[in-house]
Design a protein around this motif. Sequence first.
Motif, PDB file in Angstrom:
ATOM      1  N   LEU A   1       0.839  -1.202   0.000  1.00 38.88           N
ATOM      2  CA  LEU A   1       0.000   0.000   0.000  1.00 38.88           C
ATOM      3  C   LEU A   1       0.874   1.253   0.000  1.00 38.88           C
ATOM      4  O   LEU A   1       1.668   1.472   0.907  1.00 38.88           O
ATOM      5  CB  LEU A   1      -0.902  -0.007   1.236  1.00 38.88           C
ATOM      6  CG  LEU A   1      -2.003   1.050   1.334  1.00 38.88           C
ATOM      7  CD1 LEU A   1      -3.075   0.791   0.281  1.00 38.88           C
ATOM      8  CD2 LEU A   1      -2.635   1.013   2.732  1.00 38.88           C
ATOM      9  N   ALA A   2       0.737   2.087  -1.055  1.00 33.68           N
ATOM     10  CA  ALA A   2       1.582   3.273  -1.191  1.00 33.68           C
ATOM     11  C   ALA A   2       0.903   4.542  -0.692  1.00 33.68           C
ATOM     12  O   ALA A   2       1.571   5.482  -0.255  1.00 33.68           O
ATOM     13  CB  ALA A   2       2.008   3.456  -2.640  1.00 33.68           C
ATOM     14  N   SER A   3      -0.421   4.589  -0.762  1.00 42.13           N
ATOM     15  CA  SER A   3      -1.152   5.772  -0.293  1.00 42.13           C
ATOM     16  C   SER A   3      -2.447   5.338   0.374  1.00 42.13           C
ATOM     17  O   SER A   3      -2.980   4.262   0.084  1.00 42.13           O
ATOM     18  CB  SER A   3      -1.442   6.734  -1.450  1.00 42.13           C
ATOM     19  OG  SER A   3      -2.264   6.117  -2.419  1.00 42.13           O
ATOM     20  N   LEU A   4      -2.947   6.207   1.248  1.00 40.54           N
ATOM     21  CA  LEU A   4      -4.127   5.861   2.030  1.00 40.54           C
ATOM     22  C   LEU A   4      -4.851   7.135   2.433  1.00 40.54           C
ATOM     23  O   LEU A   4      -4.269   8.016   3.064  1.00 40.54           O
ATOM     24  CB  LEU A   4      -3.690   5.090   3.292  1.00 40.54           C
ATOM     25  CG  LEU A   4      -4.760   4.560   4.236  1.00 40.54           C
ATOM     26  CD1 LEU A   4      -5.653   3.540   3.538  1.00 40.54           C
ATOM     27  CD2 LEU A   4      -4.099   3.925   5.464  1.00 40.54           C
ATOM     28  N   ASN A   5      -6.125   7.234   2.048  1.00 42.26           N
ATOM     29  CA  ASN A   5      -6.940   8.397   2.418  1.00 42.26           C
ATOM     30  C   ASN A   5      -7.962   7.978   3.458  1.00 42.26           C
ATOM     31  O   ASN A   5      -8.928   7.279   3.152  1.00 42.26           O
ATOM     32  CB  ASN A   5      -7.641   8.964   1.184  1.00 42.26           C
ATOM     33  CG  ASN A   5      -8.407  10.253   1.485  1.00 42.26           C
ATOM     34  OD1 ASN A   5      -8.622  10.601   2.648  1.00 42.26           O
ATOM     35  ND2 ASN A   5      -8.833  10.951   0.453  1.00 42.26           N
ATOM     36  N   ILE A   6      -7.727   8.389   4.696  1.00 40.61           N
ATOM     37  CA  ILE A   6      -8.656   8.061   5.776  1.00 40.61           C
ATOM     38  C   ILE A   6      -9.109   9.348   6.475  1.00 40.61           C
ATOM     39  O   ILE A   6      -9.385   9.373   7.670  1.00 40.61           O
ATOM     40  CB  ILE A   6      -8.025   7.075   6.789  1.00 40.61           C
ATOM     41  CG1 ILE A   6      -6.619   7.515   7.200  1.00 40.61           C
ATOM     42  CG2 ILE A   6      -7.976   5.671   6.207  1.00 40.61           C
ATOM     43  CD1 ILE A   6      -5.985   6.610   8.221  1.00 40.61           C
ATOM     44  N   SER A   7      -9.170  10.413   5.684  1.00 41.21           N
ATOM     45  CA  SER A   7      -9.531  11.730   6.222  1.00 41.21           C
ATOM     46  C   SER A   7     -10.956  11.779   6.765  1.00 41.21           C
ATOM     47  O   SER A   7     -11.277  12.654   7.563  1.00 41.21           O
ATOM     48  CB  SER A   7      -9.340  12.807   5.154  1.00 41.21           C
ATOM     49  OG  SER A   7     -10.115  12.524   4.004  1.00 41.21           O
ATOM     50  N   SER A   8     -11.799  10.839   6.326  1.00 38.45           N
ATOM     51  CA  SER A   8     -13.190  10.848   6.772  1.00 38.45           C
ATOM     52  C   SER A   8     -13.411  10.029   8.044  1.00 38.45           C
ATOM     53  O   SER A   8     -14.519  10.005   8.581  1.00 38.45           O
ATOM     54  CB  SER A   8     -14.102  10.297   5.665  1.00 38.45           C
ATOM     55  OG  SER A   8     -13.812   8.943   5.412  1.00 38.45           O
ATOM     56  N   PHE A   9     -12.370   9.379   8.539  1.00 45.12           N
ATOM     57  CA  PHE A   9     -12.518   8.521   9.714  1.00 45.12           C
ATOM     58  C   PHE A   9     -12.925   9.324  10.951  1.00 45.12           C
ATOM     59  O   PHE A   9     -12.305  10.340  11.275  1.00 45.12           O
ATOM     60  CB  PHE A   9     -11.209   7.797  10.019  1.00 45.12           C
ATOM     61  CG  PHE A   9     -11.046   6.477   9.328  1.00 45.12           C
ATOM     62  CD1 PHE A   9     -11.663   6.229   8.114  1.00 45.12           C
ATOM     63  CD2 PHE A   9     -10.267   5.477   9.881  1.00 45.12           C
ATOM     64  CE1 PHE A   9     -11.510   5.005   7.469  1.00 45.12           C
ATOM     65  CE2 PHE A   9     -10.101   4.260   9.248  1.00 45.12           C
ATOM     66  CZ  PHE A   9     -10.723   4.022   8.042  1.00 45.12           C
ATOM     67  N   ASN A  10     -13.957   8.833  11.622  1.00 46.94           N
ATOM     68  CA  ASN A  10     -14.338   9.371  12.927  1.00 46.94           C
ATOM     69  C   ASN A  10     -13.717   8.451  13.978  1.00 46.94           C
ATOM     70  O   ASN A  10     -14.119   7.294  14.109  1.00 46.94           O
ATOM     71  CB  ASN A  10     -15.860   9.398  13.058  1.00 46.94           C
ATOM     72  CG  ASN A  10     -16.330   9.983  14.386  1.00 46.94           C
ATOM     73  OD1 ASN A  10     -15.586  10.006  15.362  1.00 46.94           O
ATOM     74  ND2 ASN A  10     -17.566  10.445  14.427  1.00 46.94           N
ATOM     75  N   THR A  11     -12.750   8.964  14.707  1.00 46.66           N
ATOM     76  CA  THR A  11     -12.016   8.140  15.681  1.00 46.66           C
ATOM     77  C   THR A  11     -12.286   8.559  17.118  1.00 46.66           C
ATOM     78  O   THR A  11     -11.527   8.226  18.020  1.00 46.66           O
ATOM     79  CB  THR A  11     -10.505   8.209  15.391  1.00 46.66           C
ATOM     80  OG1 THR A  11     -10.078   9.581  15.480  1.00 46.66           O
ATOM     81  CG2 THR A  11     -10.182   7.682  13.999  1.00 46.66           C
ATOM     82  N   GLU A  12     -13.371   9.261  17.314  1.00 46.56           N
ATOM     83  CA  GLU A  12     -13.678   9.842  18.624  1.00 46.56           C
ATOM     84  C   GLU A  12     -13.767   8.802  19.738  1.00 46.56           C
ATOM     85  O   GLU A  12     -13.401   9.072  20.886  1.00 46.56           O
ATOM     86  CB  GLU A  12     -14.991  10.613  18.532  1.00 46.56           C
ATOM     87  CG  GLU A  12     -15.386  11.343  19.806  1.00 46.56           C
ATOM     88  CD  GLU A  12     -16.671  12.139  19.637  1.00 46.56           C
ATOM     89  OE1 GLU A  12     -17.134  12.694  20.648  1.00 46.56           O
ATOM     90  OE2 GLU A  12     -17.203  12.199  18.509  1.00 46.56           O
ATOM     91  N   LYS A  13     -14.231   7.590  19.410  1.00 49.69           N
ATOM     92  CA  LYS A  13     -14.427   6.573  20.441  1.00 49.69           C
ATOM     93  C   LYS A  13     -13.311   5.532  20.480  1.00 49.69           C
ATOM     94  O   LYS A  13     -13.342   4.610  21.302  1.00 49.69           O
ATOM     95  CB  LYS A  13     -15.772   5.877  20.231  1.00 49.69           C
ATOM     96  CG  LYS A  13     -16.978   6.779  20.460  1.00 49.69           C
ATOM     97  CD  LYS A  13     -18.284   6.009  20.295  1.00 49.69           C
ATOM     98  CE  LYS A  13     -19.491   6.927  20.526  1.00 49.69           C
ATOM     99  NZ  LYS A  13     -20.772   6.196  20.349  1.00 49.69           N
ATOM    100  N   VAL A  14     -12.346   5.686  19.630  1.00 48.76           N
ATOM    101  CA  VAL A  14     -11.290   4.671  19.524  1.00 48.76           C
ATOM    102  C   VAL A  14     -10.344   4.727  20.722  1.00 48.76           C
ATOM    103  O   VAL A  14      -9.804   5.779  21.053  1.00 48.76           O
ATOM    104  CB  VAL A  14     -10.492   4.839  18.218  1.00 48.76           C
ATOM    105  CG1 VAL A  14      -9.367   3.797  18.145  1.00 48.76           C
ATOM    106  CG2 VAL A  14     -11.410   4.697  17.007  1.00 48.76           C
ATOM    107  N   ALA A  15     -10.144   3.563  21.342  1.00 47.69           N
ATOM    108  CA  ALA A  15      -9.233   3.460  22.480  1.00 47.69           C
ATOM    109  C   ALA A  15      -7.927   2.765  22.105  1.00 47.69           C
ATOM    110  O   ALA A  15      -6.889   3.012  22.723  1.00 47.69           O
ATOM    111  CB  ALA A  15      -9.904   2.703  23.630  1.00 47.69           C
ATOM    112  N   ASN A  16      -7.981   1.901  21.097  1.00 46.73           N
ATOM    113  CA  ASN A  16      -6.801   1.116  20.729  1.00 46.73           C
ATOM    114  C   ASN A  16      -6.419   1.364  19.273  1.00 46.73           C
ATOM    115  O   ASN A  16      -7.174   1.043  18.355  1.00 46.73           O
ATOM    116  CB  ASN A  16      -7.086  -0.373  20.947  1.00 46.73           C
ATOM    117  CG  ASN A  16      -5.840  -1.240  20.832  1.00 46.73           C
ATOM    118  OD1 ASN A  16      -4.784  -0.775  20.418  1.00 46.73           O
ATOM    119  ND2 ASN A  16      -5.965  -2.504  21.187  1.00 46.73           N
ATOM    120  N   MET A  17      -5.240   1.949  19.063  1.00 43.68           N
ATOM    121  CA  MET A  17      -4.695   2.143  17.718  1.00 43.68           C
ATOM    122  C   MET A  17      -3.387   1.379  17.538  1.00 43.68           C
ATOM    123  O   MET A  17      -2.634   1.634  16.598  1.00 43.68           O
ATOM    124  CB  MET A  17      -4.474   3.632  17.422  1.00 43.68           C
ATOM    125  CG  MET A  17      -5.751   4.421  17.217  1.00 43.68           C
ATOM    126  SD  MET A  17      -5.422   6.132  16.700  1.00 43.68           S
ATOM    127  CE  MET A  17      -7.103   6.717  16.402  1.00 43.68           C
TER     128      MET A  17
END
Length: 204
Positions: A20-36
């Motif tokens: 994977l060379a590029s990744l667009n995740i600008s729309s991700f809502n991560t407000e509730k994410v505890a584990n990355m």
Amino acid sequence: NFNTSNVTSMYGMFDGCSTLASLNISSFNTEKVANMSWMFSDCESLESLDLSGFNTSNVTNMSYMFKTCRKLAKLDLSSFNTSKVTDMSSMFDFCESLTDLNISSFDTWKVGDMSLMFDNCLKLETIDLSSFTMDAAYLTHSMFADCVSLKTILVSRNWELDSDVTSTAMFDGCTNLSGTINYNPEFTDGTYATVRNGYLTLKA
């Protein structure tokens, strides 16, 4: 239209996407994410990553998050809220092309494990850790190991590493590093993680 508003864990989400060379995740809502943890680990071909829209206010684990992102040259995480994070171990481990890393907003007052955090960041010459406090740290072993280009580690007056922290090989292989003393392969543990007779530089 990928709805992530109720996601609490993004553990290993893109782990092993080695081509994977590029990744667009600008729309991700991560407000509730505890584990990355492991989120982008082994994305070996990824050349850029815009995480400026990430809400990390509830994240507690960022370990191995960018491990082995070998082609990432620049990473701006200045928008990250890390006030709840307890684990940053191996976060940038083997980011071999990284030359520009902005972690100026990092709040580390709860972080216990920083082992191997910058291990093998072969091209980093300066790391600004002036926002870091080490109050909760108990593991910093190999934190900067084999950062062979690293010349300067900037810290604030709030930096203080307790003597009981496990810090073996913290600066192992940092052959170009200097603070108030120059690198010596015999002196690589956390004893030298200081601006007084150590490898750290006080940020003006």
